[in-house]
Design a protein around this motif. Structure first.
Motif, PDB file in Angstrom:
ATOM      1  N   PHE A  18       0.826  -1.208   0.000  1.00 12.14           N
ATOM      2  CA  PHE A  18       0.000   0.000   0.000  1.00 12.14           C
ATOM      3  C   PHE A  18       0.862   1.260   0.000  1.00 12.14           C
ATOM      4  O   PHE A  18       0.714   2.130  -0.859  1.00 12.14           O
ATOM      5  CB  PHE A  18      -0.938   0.002   1.215  1.00 12.14           C
ATOM      6  N   LYS A  19       1.779   1.362   0.956  1.00 10.07           N
ATOM      7  CA  LYS A  19       2.578   2.579   1.083  1.00 10.07           C
ATOM      8  C   LYS A  19       3.523   2.760  -0.094  1.00 10.07           C
ATOM      9  O   LYS A  19       3.623   3.860  -0.659  1.00 10.07           O
ATOM     10  CB  LYS A  19       3.366   2.546   2.389  1.00 10.07           C
ATOM     11  N   ASN A  20       4.237   1.723  -0.489  1.00 10.74           N
ATOM     12  CA  ASN A  20       5.289   1.854  -1.492  1.00 10.74           C
ATOM     13  C   ASN A  20       4.795   1.783  -2.931  1.00 10.74           C
ATOM     14  O   ASN A  20       5.499   2.221  -3.842  1.00 10.74           O
ATOM     15  CB  ASN A  20       6.349   0.772  -1.276  1.00 10.74           C
ATOM     16  N   ASP A  21       3.599   1.225  -3.156  1.00 11.53           N
ATOM     17  CA  ASP A  21       3.118   1.035  -4.526  1.00 11.53           C
ATOM     18  C   ASP A  21       1.778   1.708  -4.799  1.00 11.53           C
ATOM     19  O   ASP A  21       1.619   2.403  -5.801  1.00 11.53           O
ATOM     20  CB  ASP A  21       3.004  -0.458  -4.835  1.00 11.53           C
ATOM     21  N   VAL A  22       0.814   1.517  -3.905  1.00 13.78           N
ATOM     22  CA  VAL A  22      -0.524   2.057  -4.147  1.00 13.78           C
ATOM     23  C   VAL A  22      -0.546   3.572  -3.962  1.00 13.78           C
ATOM     24  O   VAL A  22      -1.093   4.302  -4.796  1.00 13.78           O
ATOM     25  CB  VAL A  22      -1.558   1.372  -3.232  1.00 13.78           C
ATOM     26  N   VAL A  23       0.037   4.068  -2.875  1.00 14.35           N
ATOM     27  CA  VAL A  23       0.034   5.516  -2.629  1.00 14.35           C
ATOM     28  C   VAL A  23       0.709   6.280  -3.773  1.00 14.35           C
ATOM     29  O   VAL A  23       0.187   7.299  -4.231  1.00 14.35           O
ATOM     30  CB  VAL A  23       0.678   5.847  -1.272  1.00 14.35           C
ATOM     31  N   PRO A  24       1.871   5.835  -4.297  1.00 14.46           N
ATOM     32  CA  PRO A  24       2.434   6.536  -5.458  1.00 14.46           C
ATOM     33  C   PRO A  24       1.508   6.556  -6.672  1.00 14.46           C
ATOM     34  O   PRO A  24       1.487   7.533  -7.422  1.00 14.46           O
ATOM     35  CB  PRO A  24       3.717   5.746  -5.745  1.00 14.46           C
ATOM     36  N   VAL A  25       0.736   5.479  -6.879  1.00 19.69           N
ATOM     37  CA  VAL A  25      -0.222   5.463  -7.984  1.00 19.69           C
ATOM     38  C   VAL A  25      -1.282   6.541  -7.764  1.00 19.69           C
ATOM     39  O   VAL A  25      -1.645   7.287  -8.691  1.00 19.69           O
ATOM     40  CB  VAL A  25      -0.876   4.073  -8.119  1.00 19.69           C
ATOM     41  N   LEU A  26      -1.794   6.648  -6.544  1.00 23.65           N
ATOM     42  CA  LEU A  26      -2.806   7.654  -6.233  1.00 23.65           C
ATOM     43  C   LEU A  26      -2.248   9.067  -6.403  1.00 23.65           C
ATOM     44  O   LEU A  26      -2.933   9.963  -6.898  1.00 23.65           O
ATOM     45  CB  LEU A  26      -3.319   7.458  -4.802  1.00 23.65           C
ATOM     46  N   THR A  27      -1.007   9.255  -5.987  1.00 21.09           N
ATOM     47  CA  THR A  27      -0.384  10.574  -6.107  1.00 21.09           C
ATOM     48  C   THR A  27      -0.152  10.935  -7.569  1.00 21.09           C
ATOM     49  O   THR A  27      -0.451  12.053  -8.008  1.00 21.09           O
ATOM     50  CB  THR A  27       0.946  10.612  -5.335  1.00 21.09           C
TER      51      THR A  27
END
Length: 731
Positions: free
Chosen positions: A49-58
């Protein structure tokens, strides 16, 4: 593996410019920057979530201020701005709304995918295309159970190239970004990095980091991944032609750094200023006072090769140097009686004057301020803690004054353009939470700052470093950290502030906004000044002397070759308006009538220690009110309507011109017109009038023996001088 020459070609730069980036570029090239999801997750089977999903959302803009990252969110979903708080975001996406945003059993039915892919209505439009890696990363994460756990944390970004010089407009190059993790691993994150040019008219960057140069000059481009930000500096020479002046003079290391940048930009430099220009500039810069005609003429007639250096040393020993630089520091430290009272403001100013007079090392100066306590009417430094109203204001005050950092953003959320977190902001505030800001400054047994995220008392913290206990004497620990030679902010901030005072522009501008995404125009020079300042024990006078001895400081302000538009790279001297107190004193010096300040014996504005002392001219000129931070000369534009009307019809200048005891009336008795004209030129401009100027004024001031008419004409003449651009500026 690509050769170094091939890497250079990839970045469209000459090998000599790119060589410092070859190792980093080769590392990232080996990792492979591409578009596959496998590359984005470094081959790990389950996205995090932190390393992959959050960058996608950003990257998709979902957590921007215009979307769900707004303070109140959008459509019932509130994400942290730019993903600064992954734990909060996880709760919002997975647990809020009864888990309807994430469907582990049937990932494709998750609102977290249906809305941004526009399979159902979404006010923010399509953000994730079904056939793109971003969608697949989120889907795979949900399918794997939508876990919050992270196997590693980002500790740094590797940016290549960090700086680059191209030959012409329309050239392109590729930025590559690698994330470095706490387990020692590194992976390419270029696809998921946000790129933002500081000037969109200068460079254009696509979502994959491919940059196209649109305009000549020097510009920068911010890169952001998770909470990490950095900057890429792009330079294109201002012309295809070599500078008209091939060799450049250099007096010290400052010139070596300035000249390298001028060479890279192919920017011509102006010649050294003449002695008349220099003597006026150095008097105003060092002591805030115009030289007398006698002082100017003595300097001009001196044939000694070292006369400029000798003059600098003499001026720094004068009492006006202490007055002038105490006034500058009083603005910065916000010494004013509304908050401190007249006695407190006076005690603080007197303490400050003594530090400047003694040339006290600035690390010791700052250390005493941070550690001070006692009766503020007797202990001047204790007033430092009475300037801010509370602990949070003091955190902002200290970070801005001594570190050159705008920490305010981190009050509500992690800083989107810098490294600072809410823990840093409220932790620094907690350092000052137990200070009693009464007349007697002391440390209370209790006092706390509530962290808005946890709802609990914030723990004292050195920003970006470590947490402290109240038993550790956190103020002293902060002072020791801040003034330590290894601190990256304190000395850098101070040399940048002094540089701006002397050169008209900070190497970092604004001077209180040091961050990776606001890079210095001359990073190597700032580093050299920083190092030299520390090696010379934080000596203010030595720093000033080094700057004024440089060829860069002593250049003419007149344009030469192609540098007529330069206001950034010091190819010529930058003209600066006189600050309000210096302008008031300069008018008094020319007219021979001292300014009166109500209830005070002081007759020089630069000697005033309190911004609340009444003075209409200072107010009209825009003096710093010291109720907040004042950038040097920011308000001294001199173009406001009230000031213009007052200059035309008001008493400040006109009464001085009409005063029978003033210089003008005295000189008109027994002197011919040419003598009077010449004398006022020496007083105001530190030079004689040119033949053209002399002939013009003789013609305009002809009075045919009418003494009343002569007095009126010459009053207009002096009025015109005092309102001329040449008089009102340091040039």
């Amino acid at each position: 593996m690509k050769s170094s020459i091939e890497v250079c070609r990839q970045y469209a730069v000459r090998p000599v410019t790119a060589i410092r980036h070859v190792a980093v570029a080769a590392l990232i090239w080996m990792l492979g920057w591409g578009g596959s999801w496998a590359a984005a997750t470094d081959g790990l089977s389950i996205p995090e979530f932190k390393n992959d999903v959050v960058p996608v959302l950003t990257k998709s803009g979902c957590n921007s201020a215009a979307c769900h990252g707004a303070a109140i969110g959008r459509g019932g979903l509130r994400l942290s701005l730019l993903g600064y708080d992954p734990e909060h975001d996880y709760q919002q996406l997975v647990n809020q709304f009864k888990g309807r945003r994430v469907n582990v059993a049937d990932p494709e039915k998750s609102l977290m995918l249906l809305k941004p892919s526009r399979q159902i209505r979404h006010g923010g439009g399509r953000r994730l295309a079904i056939d793109q890696p971003g969608y697949e990363i989120v889907r795979q994460w949900i399918a794997a159970g939508a876990d919050m756990a992270a196997r590693r944390n980002v500790v740094d970004l590797i940016v290549a190239p960090a700086e680059i010089t191209l030959e012409s407009v329309d050239e392109q190059f590729q930025i590559s970004i690698a994330a470095k993790y706490d387990d020692g691993s590194t992976r390419d994150v270029t696809r998921w990095t946000v790129f933002e040019p500081s000037d969109r008219a200068a460079v254009r960057c696509d979502s994959g980091g491919k940059v196209t140069v649109l305009r000549r000059g020097q510009s920068s481009l911010m890169v952001r991944f998770l909470g990490f930000v950095d900057c890429v500096t792009v330079t294109v020479p201002l012309t295809d032609q070599p500078p008209a002046t091939a060799s450049r003079p250099a007096s010290n290391y400052i010139d070596e750094h300035i000249n390298r940048v001028l060479d890279r930009l192919r920017l011509d430099h102006s010649p050294k200023s003449n002695d008349a220009t220099f003597v006026r500039r150095i008097y105003l810069d060092l002591i805030g006072t115009l030289p007398t005609p006698a002082e100017t003429k003595k300097f001009l007639h001196d044939s000694s090769p070292d006369k400029r250096d000798e003059l600098v040393e003499r001026l720094m020993q004068r009492s006006e140097f202490v007055d002038h630089w105490s006034y500058k520091w009083s603005d910065l430290l916000r010494i004013e009686s509304r908050r401190l009272g007249e006695t407190g403001a006076s005690a603080f100013h007197q303490w400050l004057r003594q530090q400047i007079a003694d040339n006290r090392p600035l690390d010791e100066f700052a250390n005493e301020l941070l550690s001070a306590r006692g009766d503020a009417h007797a202990t001047g430094a204790a007033n430092f803690h009475r300037v801010p109203m509370d602990a949070r204001q003091q955190a902002e005050y200290v970070s801005q004054v001594f570190l050159g950092i705008r920490l305010q953003c981190a009050n509500c959320h992690n800083h989107p353009l810098d490294r600072w977190s809410q823990d840093d902001y409220h932790g620094l505030a907690a350092v000052f939470a137990r200070i009693d800001r009464g007349q007697v400054v002391k440390i209370d047994e209790r006092g706390e700052v509530i962290h808005p995220t946890t709802g609990k008392a914030a723990k004292p913290r050195i920003p970006g470093e470590i947490f402290l206990d109240q038993s550790d004497n956190p103020r002293q620990k902060l002072a020791e950290w801040m003034t330590d030679e290894t601190n990256p902010f304190f000395a850098r901030n101070l040399v940048n502030r002094v540089w701006r005072e002397m050169m008209g522009r900070g190497l970092v501008e604004p001077v209180d906004d040091h961050r990776p995404t606001n890079p210095p125009t001359h990073p190597a020079l700032l580093a050299a000044l920083h190092k030299d300042f520390i090696e010379n024990q934080f000596n203010l006078r030595q720093l000033i002397q080094t700057i004024v001895q440089s060829e860069a400081y002593q250049r003419s302000g007149l344009a030469s070759g192609n540098n007529h538009n330069d206001q950034t790279f010091y190819a010529r001297s930058i003209s600066r308006r006189l600050s309000p107190p210096v302008m008031v004193d300069a008018v008094s010096a020319v007219t021979g009538i001292a300014e009166q300040f109500a209830g005070l014996d002081a007759t020089r504005a630069i000697s005033l220690g309190d911004s609340q002392i009444r003075s209409l001219p200072l107010d009209l000129l825009g003096r710093c009110r010291r109720d907040s931070s004042c950038t040097p000369n920011q308000a001294a534009s001199g173009d406001g309507l009230p000031l213009t009307l007052h200059i035309i019809n008001g008493s400040w200048i006109n009464d001085k011109l009409d005063d029978p005891h003033g210089r003008l009336r005295q000189m008109l008795n027994g002197n011919d017109d040419q003598t009077v004209i010449e004398q006022f030129y020496w007083l105001a401009y530190c030079r004689p009038p040119s033949p053209t100027e002399r002939n013009y004024w003789v013609l305009q001031l002809a009075s045919d023996g009418d003494t009343t008419k002569r007095a009126t004409l010459f009053a207009d003449f002096v009025w015109a001088i005092l309102n001329s651009t040449e008089f009102r500026a340091i040039h």
